[in-house]
Enzyme design. Structure first.
Site, PDB file in Angstrom:
ATOM      1  N   SER A  68       7.786   6.742   6.842  1.00 61.82           N
ATOM      2  CA  SER A  68       9.059   6.652   6.130  1.00 61.82           C
ATOM      3  C   SER A  68       9.947   7.867   6.388  1.00 61.82           C
ATOM      4  O   SER A  68       9.467   8.963   6.688  1.00 61.82           O
ATOM      5  CB  SER A  68       8.802   6.546   4.624  1.00 61.82           C
ATOM      6  OG  SER A  68       7.852   5.560   4.340  1.00 61.82           O
TER       7      SER A  68
HETATM    8  N1  SAH Z   1       4.311   6.041   3.513  1.00 59.05           N
HETATM    9  C1  SAH Z   1       3.800   5.601   4.780  1.00 59.05           C
HETATM   10  C2  SAH Z   1       4.574   4.385   5.201  1.00 59.05           C
HETATM   11  C3  SAH Z   1       3.756   3.422   5.926  1.00 59.05           C
HETATM   12  S1  SAH Z   1       4.581   1.929   6.348  1.00 59.05           S
HETATM   13  C4  SAH Z   1       3.954   6.756   5.761  1.00 59.05           C
HETATM   14  O1  SAH Z   1       4.638   7.706   5.405  1.00 59.05           O
HETATM   15  O2  SAH Z   1       3.403   6.717   6.859  1.00 59.05           O
HETATM   16  C5  SAH Z   1       3.836   0.816   5.224  1.00 59.05           C
HETATM   17  C6  SAH Z   1       2.394   0.529   5.437  1.00 59.05           C
HETATM   18  O3  SAH Z   1       2.028  -0.491   4.506  1.00 59.05           O
HETATM   19  C7  SAH Z   1       2.016  -0.019   6.817  1.00 59.05           C
HETATM   20  O4  SAH Z   1       1.094   0.833   7.415  1.00 59.05           O
HETATM   21  C8  SAH Z   1       1.427  -1.402   6.531  1.00 59.05           C
HETATM   22  O5  SAH Z   1       0.337  -1.736   7.386  1.00 59.05           O
HETATM   23  C9  SAH Z   1       0.974  -1.250   5.095  1.00 59.05           C
HETATM   24  N2  SAH Z   1       0.819  -2.493   4.341  1.00 59.05           N
HETATM   25  C10 SAH Z   1       1.586  -3.613   4.356  1.00 59.05           C
HETATM   26  N3  SAH Z   1       1.111  -4.533   3.502  1.00 59.05           N
HETATM   27  C11 SAH Z   1       0.008  -3.977   2.907  1.00 59.05           C
HETATM   28  C12 SAH Z   1      -0.927  -4.426   1.921  1.00 59.05           C
HETATM   29  N4  SAH Z   1      -0.830  -5.634   1.350  1.00 59.05           N
HETATM   30  N5  SAH Z   1      -1.928  -3.590   1.560  1.00 59.05           N
HETATM   31  C13 SAH Z   1      -2.050  -2.356   2.127  1.00 59.05           C
HETATM   32  N6  SAH Z   1      -1.208  -1.885   3.055  1.00 59.05           N
HETATM   33  C14 SAH Z   1      -0.181  -2.665   3.447  1.00 59.05           C
END
Ligand code: SAH
Length: 215
Positions: A68
């Site tokens: 993010s």
């Molecule tokens: N805050 C994180 C953002 C990651 S993007 C960072 O700074 O890196 C969001 C993430 O949510 C992705 O890696 C995706 O695979 C995950 N995601 C999506 N749906 C999900 C679910 N139902 N349970 C767990 N993770 C999920």
């Protein structure tokens, strides 16, 4: 200051990021600003993007997912008013960057990521960086994580169509949750307070997250 901080070639870029992208836009909470100043964001992005790690936008982290934008992470975390006694559930570990910031502020962070590879690399990196109050699980976090519930704080880093009931159920009375709600591209970051079983919803900002995938 520890020697590794002095030797960190990204330190000045990171401090500039905190000042110009976060504090200048209204996030004033010193604990949050200090955590952002300490966590080496460049470690959480693929090597080719390191040089862009402190820029004002999300970056790819593989598996079609993104780390993010720093400001959004700060905005979400500041809104949650996390204390050092709080237990946090994070849904969507991704790179583990936000997990590291949460770990500096909370008692324990339980983070869930549906991509096994992302969960594994985040776990290894968080361990290498010395975060001992973090647990990363692979799974569907939209259903919560009953094992360690209830939580003081829930942070969801992927966009849902509506607030998942399981996550509200796993929030303590007095608990707070931040979650992006809406279809791809046009979402609103919502802050939820749970008081005596009832929820109050406030919109913080517009945002754009990858989708929360259930099942
Ligand atoms: N805050 C994180 C953002 C990651 S993007 C960072 O700074 O890196 C969001 C993430 O949510 C992705 O890696 C995706 O695979 C995950 N995601 C999506 N749906 C999900 C679910 N139902 N349970 C767990 N993770 C999920």
């Amino acid at each position: 200051m520890p020697p590794e901080t002095l030797a960190d070639p990204f330190l000045s870029l990171r401090l500039k990021m905190v000042e110009s992208q976060i504090a200048a836009r209204g996030v004033k909470d010193l604990r949050v600003l200090n955590a952002l100043a300490e966590v080496p964001r460049h470690e959480f992005v693929p090597e080719v993007y390191r040089i862009q790690a402190y820029e004002d936008h999300p970056l790819p982290i593989g598996q079609e997912q993104t780390i993010s934008q720093p400001f959004i992470v700060a905005l979400m975390i500041a809104a949650l008013q996390i204390s050092s006694a709080d237990n946090v559930l994070e849904v969507g570990t991704g790179s583990g960057y936000q997990t590291a910031i949460l770990a500096k502020l909370a008692n324990h962070v339980y983070s869930v990521e549906r991509h096994g590879e992302l969960a594994n690399s985040a776990r290894l990196l968080l361990d290498r960086l010395g975060h001992r109050n973090v647990t990363v699980d692979t799974g569907d976090g939209s259903q919560g994580l009953l094992e360690h519930a209830p939580y003081d704080v829930v942070v969801v880093s992927a966009a849902a169509q509506q607030i998942p009931k399981a996550l509200v159920d796993e929030l303590k009375d007095g608990g707070r949750m931040v979650i992006p709600i809406g279809p791809a591209g046009v979402q609103q970051l919502q802050l939820i307070h749970k008081t005596r079983g009832r929820v109050n919803v406030q919109t913080l900002d517009n945002c754009r997250f990858v989708p929360l995938i259930s099942g």
